[in-house]
Design a protein around this motif. Structure first.
Motif, mmCIF file in Angstrom:
data_model
loop_
_atom_site.group_PDB
_atom_site.id
_atom_site.type_symbol
_atom_site.label_atom_id
_atom_site.label_comp_id
_atom_site.label_asym_id
_atom_site.label_seq_id
_atom_site.Cartn_x
_atom_site.Cartn_y
_atom_site.Cartn_z
ATOM 1 N N GLN A 263 0.814 -1.219 0.000
ATOM 2 C CA GLN A 263 0.000 0.000 0.000
ATOM 3 C C GLN A 263 0.850 1.273 0.000
ATOM 4 O OE1 GLN A 263 -3.292 0.452 -0.307
ATOM 5 N NE2 GLN A 263 -3.567 -1.749 -0.602
ATOM 6 N N ARG B 250 -10.531 -1.324 -8.219
ATOM 7 C CA ARG B 250 -11.691 -0.436 -8.070
ATOM 8 C C ARG B 250 -12.130 0.077 -9.449
ATOM 9 N NH1 ARG B 250 -10.589 -2.132 -3.702
ATOM 10 N NH2 ARG B 250 -10.721 -1.107 -1.656
ATOM 11 N N TRP C 40 -14.893 2.743 -9.656
ATOM 12 C CA TRP C 40 -14.491 4.111 -9.338
ATOM 13 C C TRP C 40 -13.822 4.774 -10.537
ATOM 14 C CZ3 TRP C 40 -12.296 4.540 -3.667
ATOM 15 C CH2 TRP C 40 -13.243 4.017 -2.773
ATOM 16 N N ALA D 102 -10.783 8.809 0.126
ATOM 17 C CA ALA D 102 -11.548 7.684 0.692
ATOM 18 C C ALA D 102 -10.775 6.388 0.576
ATOM 19 C CB ALA D 102 -12.896 7.577 -0.016
ATOM 20 N N TYR D 103 -10.112 6.172 -0.566
ATOM 21 C CA TYR D 103 -9.358 4.922 -0.763
ATOM 22 C C TYR D 103 -8.210 4.798 0.226
ATOM 23 C CZ TYR D 103 -6.412 1.328 -2.800
ATOM 24 O OH TYR D 103 -5.645 0.198 -2.967
ATOM 25 N N ARG E 54 -7.687 6.452 3.009
ATOM 26 C CA ARG E 54 -8.151 6.450 4.382
ATOM 27 C C ARG E 54 -8.568 5.038 4.808
ATOM 28 N NH1 ARG E 54 -11.104 10.605 4.015
ATOM 29 N NH2 ARG E 54 -13.050 9.537 3.443
ATOM 30 N N LYS E 55 -9.236 4.355 3.888
ATOM 31 C CA LYS E 55 -9.685 2.987 4.176
ATOM 32 C C LYS E 55 -8.520 2.007 4.212
ATOM 33 C CE LYS E 55 -13.002 -0.494 2.625
ATOM 34 N NZ LYS E 55 -14.053 -0.854 1.612
ATOM 35 N N ALA E 56 -7.501 2.249 3.358
ATOM 36 C CA ALA E 56 -6.362 1.339 3.280
ATOM 37 C C ALA E 56 -5.390 1.527 4.433
ATOM 38 C CB ALA E 56 -5.623 1.549 1.954
#
Length: 437
Positions: free
Chosen positions: A301, A378, A381, A431-432, A434-436
């Motif tokens: 990541q 994704r 998206w 959003a991506y 933050r979630k990862a």
């Protein structure tokens, strides 16, 4: 992957793909220049009316090629060679199936298609000729994009770049020969463009003779679900190209009402020069994609975030340099495509270039983000971002600004549309990650 190695790989892949995509964009730019010189403003208008057909073919090839190669890279990163081979085999089969549609359109439906795209009596014959010739070469356009993507993702970005450049520069030479010494006019321009992917594939065929290549044809039952899995990661590429074609069509129809064929010719200059700029951003996105897919397959990541930042900063720097050139040299750029010395064409094209290219700062980040989401699982998206640029924002913006401000409003559509889309892009990226985290 270590940061130093990642930076080195990023520089290598992105640089090669930028040059390759610049060369690829010369397909249309060379046609624009030589047709403008050989057939005048009406020929330029006819070319601009016909370009959406090219966008559809190119976008379909990118969808299958980029989507299939993305899935191939993930399969290879996970050590599944059989799945990688099945992906390649199904990608080629899908390319052949969709190519048959383009071939049929060119052979039997070029006249109604020319009318549908907006060709009036003054430019109908030239538009039909260009469309018919171009569509009959559809199978080669689609298959070339598939070959380029797989060769690039198989560790040979240099050969992929050389194949694209060889075909593109051969197109420029053939354009000149067919239009001027041979006197073939717009048919010669279309013929030269159609020959380019054939020459590119001849270069790329060297990779198929390499024993170390990672993809092979594999005898396997046809799996319709695999077609969908191949197309999904490449949907944003398809929508990006379709949006280009749709935007051209919509702009052509609006401009025909506002300024006639001369306005369409001016838009042809602006839009075709912008293709070169967009191709640079596409080159950054496609060059980053194999690295993103590999990092995603390995679960790295932190490397994903580093790659996105590198790509975005590079896009912003290039956008700044390009806009400076266009702003300072808008007059000479317009004059290069104005063989008849029309003052009306110059008066439309010069302010058009300076306003329209204001969207470059936002455009690059939007294109890179769409490719990023497709590469990290994704695709919806990425599809949404491309849809924002191609349909959701641009239609109301074009109709509103053209109604309120005429041609000035038409030129302002690009920066407004890209700016609105950028807000959506930044929210999805936040959003991506933050979630990862």
């Amino acid at each position: 992957m270590q940061t130093q190695n990642l930076n080195r790989e990023f520089g290598r892949y992105v640089t090669l793909n930028i040059f390759g995509m610049i060369g690829l964009s010369c397909y249309i730019l060379a046609d624009t220049f030589f047709i403008a010189r050989g057939t005048g403003a009406n020929g330029l208008a006819a070319l601009n009316i016909a370009i959406p057909a090219y966008s559809v073919m190119h976008g379909t090839g990118l969808m299958i090629g980029v989507g299939g190669a993305t899935r191939y890279s993930v399969c290879r990163a996970q050590g599944d060679g059989a799945a990688a081979d099945r992906t390649f085999t199904h990608a080629v089969l899908l390319a052949l199936l969709v190519s048959a549609v383009f071939l049929a359109l060119g052979a039997f439906f070029s006249a109604p298609l020319a009318r549908l795209l907006g060709a009036n009596d003054a430019i109908f014959a030239m538009t039909r000729t260009y469309l018919q010739t171009l569509l009959c070469f559809g199978p080669f356009f689609v298959l070339n994009n598939v070959c380029v993507a797989f060769v690039r993702n198989d560790g040979a970005p240099g050969l992929a770049m050389f194949g694209m450049l060889f075909g593109s520069f051969a197109n420029i030479v053939l354009d000149y020969l067919f239009i001027f010494p041979c006197g073939l006019g717009i048919f010669g321009a279309a013929l030269a463009t159609g020959a380019s992917p054939i020459l590119s594939m001849l270069v790329l065929s060297r990779h198929f003779k390499t024993p170390a290549r990672g993809f092979h044809f594999r005898k396997t039952p046809v799996r319709p679900r695999l077609f969908g899995a191949i197309c999904a990661p490449g949907l944003s590429s398809l929508v990006g190209e379709l949006s280009t074609g749709f935007v051209l069509l919509l702009f052509n129809l609006v401009i025909l009402r506002l300024a006639g064929n001369m306005g369409v010719a001016a838009y042809g200059i602006v839009a075709n020069l912008s293709i070169v700029a967009i191709s640079i951003f596409t080159g950054i996105a496609q060059g980053t994609q194999p690295l993103l897919s590999g990092c995603y397959g390995r679960g790295e990541q932190a490397s994903l975030g580093l790659l996105v930042r590198r790509a975005a900063v590079l896009a912003l720097l290039i956008a700044s340099a390009l806009y400076a050139v266009v702003f300072l040299f808008a007059g000479p750029l317009a004059a290069a495509f104005n063989s008849e010395g029309s003052a009306a064409l110059t008066a439309l094209a010069v302010p058009g270039l300076r306003i329209y290219f204001g969207g470059l700062w936002f455009c690059g980040v939007n294109i890179i983000a769409a490719a990023f989401f497709s590469a990290v699982g994704r695709p919806v998206w990425g599809f949404l971002l491309s849809l924002m640029r191609g349909l959701i924002v641009i239609v109301p913006v074009l109709l509103t600004l053209s109604y309120l401000f005429g041609m000035t409003g038409v030129w302002a559509v690009s920066p407004v549309m890209e700016g609105v889309t950028l807000l959506f892009t930044l929210s999805l990226l936040a959003a991506y990650f933050r979630k990862a985290a």
